[in-house]
Each structure stands twice: as C-alpha cells, then as structure tokens.
Design a protein around this motif. Structure first.
Motif, PDB file in Angstrom:
ATOM      1  N   ARG A   1      46.641 127.131 145.850  1.00 22.32           N
ATOM      2  CA  ARG A   1      45.338 127.685 145.453  1.00 22.32           C
ATOM      3  C   ARG A   1      44.150 127.058 146.147  1.00 22.32           C
ATOM      4  NH1 ARG A   1      46.253 128.588 138.957  1.00 22.32           N
ATOM      5  NH2 ARG A   1      48.300 129.563 139.176  1.00 22.32           N
ATOM      6  N   ASP A   2      44.395 126.647 147.110  1.00 23.17           N
ATOM      7  CA  ASP A   2      42.959 126.066 147.970  1.00 23.17           C
ATOM      8  C   ASP A   2      42.384 126.905 148.768  1.00 23.17           C
ATOM      9  OD1 ASP A   2      44.839 126.278 149.801  1.00 23.17           O
ATOM     10  OD2 ASP A   2      45.107 124.209 150.298  1.00 23.17           O
ATOM     11  N   ASP A   3      41.367 126.336 149.327  1.00 25.85           N
ATOM     12  CA  ASP A   3      40.787 127.457 150.554  1.00 25.85           C
ATOM     13  C   ASP A   3      41.375 127.933 151.660  1.00 25.85           C
ATOM     14  OD1 ASP A   3      38.556 126.843 148.983  1.00 25.85           O
ATOM     15  OD2 ASP A   3      37.626 125.330 150.158  1.00 25.85           O
ATOM     16  N   ILE A   4      42.314 127.296 151.991  1.00 24.77           N
ATOM     17  CA  ILE A   4      43.541 127.658 153.078  1.00 24.77           C
ATOM     18  C   ILE A   4      44.091 128.829 152.394  1.00 24.77           C
ATOM     19  CG2 ILE A   4      45.132 127.104 154.674  1.00 24.77           C
ATOM     20  CD1 ILE A   4      42.385 125.824 155.298  1.00 24.77           C
TER      21      ILE A   4
ATOM     22  N   ALA B   1      43.326 130.835 150.227  1.00 24.03           N
ATOM     23  CA  ALA B   1      42.531 131.973 150.040  1.00 24.03           C
ATOM     24  C   ALA B   1      42.211 132.660 151.355  1.00 24.03           C
ATOM     25  CB  ALA B   1      40.903 131.377 149.562  1.00 24.03           C
ATOM     26  N   LEU B   2      41.888 131.763 152.511  1.00 26.62           N
ATOM     27  CA  LEU B   2      41.919 132.387 153.780  1.00 26.62           C
ATOM     28  C   LEU B   2      43.180 133.153 154.185  1.00 26.62           C
ATOM     29  CD1 LEU B   2      40.599 132.531 156.518  1.00 26.62           C
ATOM     30  CD2 LEU B   2      41.509 130.214 157.234  1.00 26.62           C
TER      31      LEU B   2
ATOM     32  N   GLN C   1      42.952 136.434 152.110  1.00 24.36           N
ATOM     33  CA  GLN C   1      42.058 137.262 152.715  1.00 24.36           C
ATOM     34  C   GLN C   1      42.599 138.028 154.248  1.00 24.36           C
ATOM     35  OE1 GLN C   1      39.362 138.543 151.673  1.00 24.36           O
ATOM     36  NE2 GLN C   1      39.847 137.404 149.593  1.00 24.36           N
TER      37      GLN C   1
END
Length: 472
Positions: free
Chosen positions: A231-234, A236-237, A240
């Motif tokens: 569930r980190d930024d990567i 999320a990337l 998306q």
C-alpha cells in the motif's frame, strides 16, 4: 549532442539512489571521525594539563609546609626539599620529573624514564630559563608538555621543580583508534552499498515493471497490467498506471469501433453513388433520377461528416460557452423551432421560470435534435410535447412523444456513436447515421449535466436534458 549520446550518459535511478545513500553515509562517517578525533585530542590535552597541575600543586603544598612528613623536621634547604619530594613521587610511564638547585645541580629519580630530561641540558635549560610557568618542548621522544614550580629555601637558596609529560604515545593510540574507525567505516560503506543496491532494486521493481509494460504496449495490445503489492507510493503508482491502461484500452476500443462504423457509414453512400454512376445510361429521365439520388447520398455524407466534426469539437474545452439565459424565453424559442420540424400535434407542456448559465446555441441544437428524433419515430398528427422546468438548482428540457418507444435492449447503447435503435413511425422511415443522440449526450456532458431516457412499456418516450446552474 545527439539524443543517443544523452541516452548513453543517463545514470540509472538505482545507481543514483545508491550513490546518494553512500554519499550521505560517507559525509556522516567522516564528520563523526573528525569530531571523535578532535574530542579525544582535547581530552588528552585536558588530562595532561590536569596531571601536571596536580604534581605542581603537591610540591607547592610541601614547600609551604616546609616540614619533612617522614621525620616531622623542617627542611634544611631547597635541595633536601626537592630530593625528599622526588623520592616520594610515583609518576606515570610518560611522565618525567626533575629537580634543579641553583647554581646548577640537577636531581632525578632512579628509574627508567622515557626521556632523560636530567641529562639533556639542551631541553632543560630553556625550560629553567623561561619566564612562563608551563609550555611545550620538542624532544627526541616527541612533544614534551611541561610545568615548572620555582621554590625558595629557608636560607634563601633557590630551586625549581619541573614535571614533563610526553604526549605522542597517547596521540598515537588515538590515531590507531581513528585508523580502526576508518577501516570499519569503509567496510560499513561497502555493506551499505550492497544493501542500498538491493533496497533500491526492490523499491524500483514496480517502476521497472511500469517501464517494461509501457514498452510492450501498442495500439493492438493494451492488455498488459502491473501486479500490485502493498500500500505504498509505488503500489499507488502501479494502480494509477493500470487505471490509465484501462482508460486507454477503452478509448482505443471506442476509437477503433468509431473508425470502423464511420468507414462503413461513409462507404455505403459512396458505393451507391459509384454504382449508379457506372450504370447510368443516356436517357435524360434516368440521368435526372441518378443525379437526384447521388445528390441525396452526398447530402447524407455531408451530414455524417458534419456530425463527426461536431463530436470532435465536443472534446475541446471551448465547445460550450455558458452565459446567463432566461429559461422561459429559451423554452419559447425552442417550441417555435420544433414546430417547424414536421406535421405533428405540438404541445408546450410547461415553462421553467429561472435563469440558468448555459450555452443557448448548444442547448437549442440538443433539444431540436431530440425533437427531430421524435418526429422520425411518430406519424403525422401524433402528439409531441416540449417543456422545461427548474428545481434544486437544475434546469430540465424535455421532449415527449407517443410513438413506438425504445426497446429495453436499446436503452443502454442508444446514446453511443453510430448506435441505432429499432425504427418505428412512418412506413419507409430510414434510420440516420446514429450520431444525433451521441451529439445530445456530448452537449449535456459539456455542461456538466446528463441526458435521460424514460420509455414506458406501453409506448412513447421522454428524453430529458438535465443541466446544472439554474437560479430562481
């Protein structure tokens, strides 16, 4: 410099991350090493100064008392005082203690000293001659930090007590400690480089997946997706990016269907025109009929192209130009224009009393298209209602007919491009290109609104254009 040369000089992100981490750690380790060495050196200086002052203080106390602590008898002279005090001292391995009695007698302990100051007048004489009570001197054994206490005996004789400390060995131990610290730090940097490489690779793994997926994506294959973990930024990337691929796949699919349908729609009138022109004879009546037919097909092609251009403009931000409009006045204009579309029983059902911010030309185009659609699906004399209303900050324009209605399977797709519902109405009715309701839908979305269809099972249909921005 060419793009190829620039591409070859680009440093990978993994290397940059590792480089920055190592640079930060190196700066921290160098700073810690320098601060540690400075602190230890200052600590040595403070300890040496404290030891020298302690030795000098002990002699000063003995000299002020003037009594031999062993015999409790007063010292007869300075020589006895210094000799007695020297015999009672137990200096450190790096300490040197000498006594001096005027005019030139030197007293020393009978022990193995690191530096025989008593036998080195080249070092001792400058110390005795100095006006300063302490200082430093260079010797064969290294730097000698010294302190001097001058003493006057009971009979007026003079002497001096000199304590020295060789600091180079302590400094050498500190240098050895710093060297060990440097070696350990270098080993730590190597381990940190390996860990940074692995961590950066793990962090950038989804990014590499994104890059590979992007490289493998073509107009014909948009099925590639990136697995999402965490569930980190990567993550999320990656999510998306997958959503973007979904939209692209849908957009390309719609575009392909749109191009296929448009090609089919334009190919049909072209085929008709070409076939009739190839078979056209010399009979004037036949030639006139062919010309009328060709003109009709060319007009239909023109309408299709105009509708396609209209839908293309719907993607632009300036497709609609809203302005304050009186809904009652606009409704009256719409009713007047709709009545000219066909011989129907036109009824003005209701009029909304409000001001709305909308593009009157686009709204007129949409409502007239809905009215034209109602005319095509009804017969002469059938009732068609036109109306508007204002409620809850929203204005609604609608067209209601009592034709055959819209079958259930067509209601989900009727607003798509080149989508045609089942035709009803007059005999010989010819379906259009299927772009009219798509244009209405585009106009509604451009205003931030929607278009609704209500078609009861008994027949008839109501198309409603719901637009925001109404004010009482």
């Amino acid at each position: 410099m060419t793009d190829a040369v620039r591409a070859r000089r680009v440093v990978p992100a993994r290397v940059r991350i590792m480089g920055w981490m190592l640079l930060l750690m190196a700066i921290v380790l160098v700073t810690v090493t320098l601060v540690t060495r400075t602190f230890l050196m200052q600590r040595i200086d403070a300890d040496v100064t404290s030891a020298l002052e302690q030795e000098a203080g002990e002699l000063s106390r003995v000299a002020r008392g003037g009594v031999d602590r062993a015999t409790q008898q007063p010292f007869r002279d300075v020589r006895e005082l210094l000799f007695n005090h020297l015999q009672r001292q137990h200096p450190d391995d790096d300490e040197v203690i000498v006594g001096w009695v005027a005019p030139g007698e030197v007293l020393a302990q009978d022990r193995s000293e690191p530096f025989r100051l008593a036998t080195r007048p080249d070092v001792l004489d400058p110390i005795l001659a100095s006006d300063a009570p302490s200082g430093a001197a260079d010797t064969d054994a290294g730097e000698l930090r010294w302190i001097k206490v001058e003493v006057t005996g009971p009979v007026g004789d003079r002497g001096a007590f000199v304590v020295g400390y060789l600091v180079d060995r302590d400094r050498a131990e500190i240098d050895d400690t710093i060297q060990t610290l440097v070696v350990v730090s270098a080993a730590g940097l190597v381990v940190a480089a390996l860990v940074a490489w692995l961590v950066a690779g793990r962090i950038l793994a989804p990014v590499r997946l994104v890059r590979r997926a992007a490289a493998e994506i073509t107009e014909r294959d948009l099925t590639q997706r990136i697995p999402i973990a965490g569930r980190d930024d990567i993550a999320a990337l990656a999510s998306q990016f997958n959503s973007m691929l979904d939209r692209l796949e849908q957009a390309f699919g719609t575009q392909r269907r749109f191009v296929d349908d448009a090609s089919h729609e334009l190919r049909t009138p072209i085929t008709i025109v070409r076939g009739h022109l190839e078979l056209m004879g010399d009979d004037p009546a036949e030639r006139a009929a062919v010309v009328r037919l060709c003109t009709d097909e060319l007009d239909r092609m023109g309408r299709i192209v105009a509708d396609l251009l209209m839908l293309a403009k719907a993607e632009r931000p300036d497709f609609v130009r809203p302005e304050p409009v009186e809904v009652a006045e606009l409704t009256g204009d719409l009713y007047a224009k709709c009545r000219a579309l066909g011989d129907r029983d036109w009824r003005l059902a209701s009029i909304g009393e409000c001001t709305a911010r909308l593009d009157p030309q686009r709204v007129t185009q949409a409502v007239v298209q809905l009215a034209q659609n109602a005319v095509q699906h009804t017969t002469a004399g059938d009732e068609i209602q036109v109306g508007s209303s204002c409620h809850d900050g929203q204005v609604t324009f609608w067209i209601t007919d009592h034709g055959a209605g819209v079958p259930e399977p067509d209601r989900e797709t009727i607003f798509g491009r080149f989508a045609r519902g089942s035709t009803g109405g007059a005999a010989g009715h010819r379906a259009g290109a299927g772009l009219g309701l798509a244009i209405v839908h585009a106009i509604a979305e451009a205003h931030g609104g929607t278009v609704r269809l209500t078609s009861p099972e008994g027949g008839g249909a109501t198309f409603s254009l719901d637009l925001p921005g109404a004010a009482p």
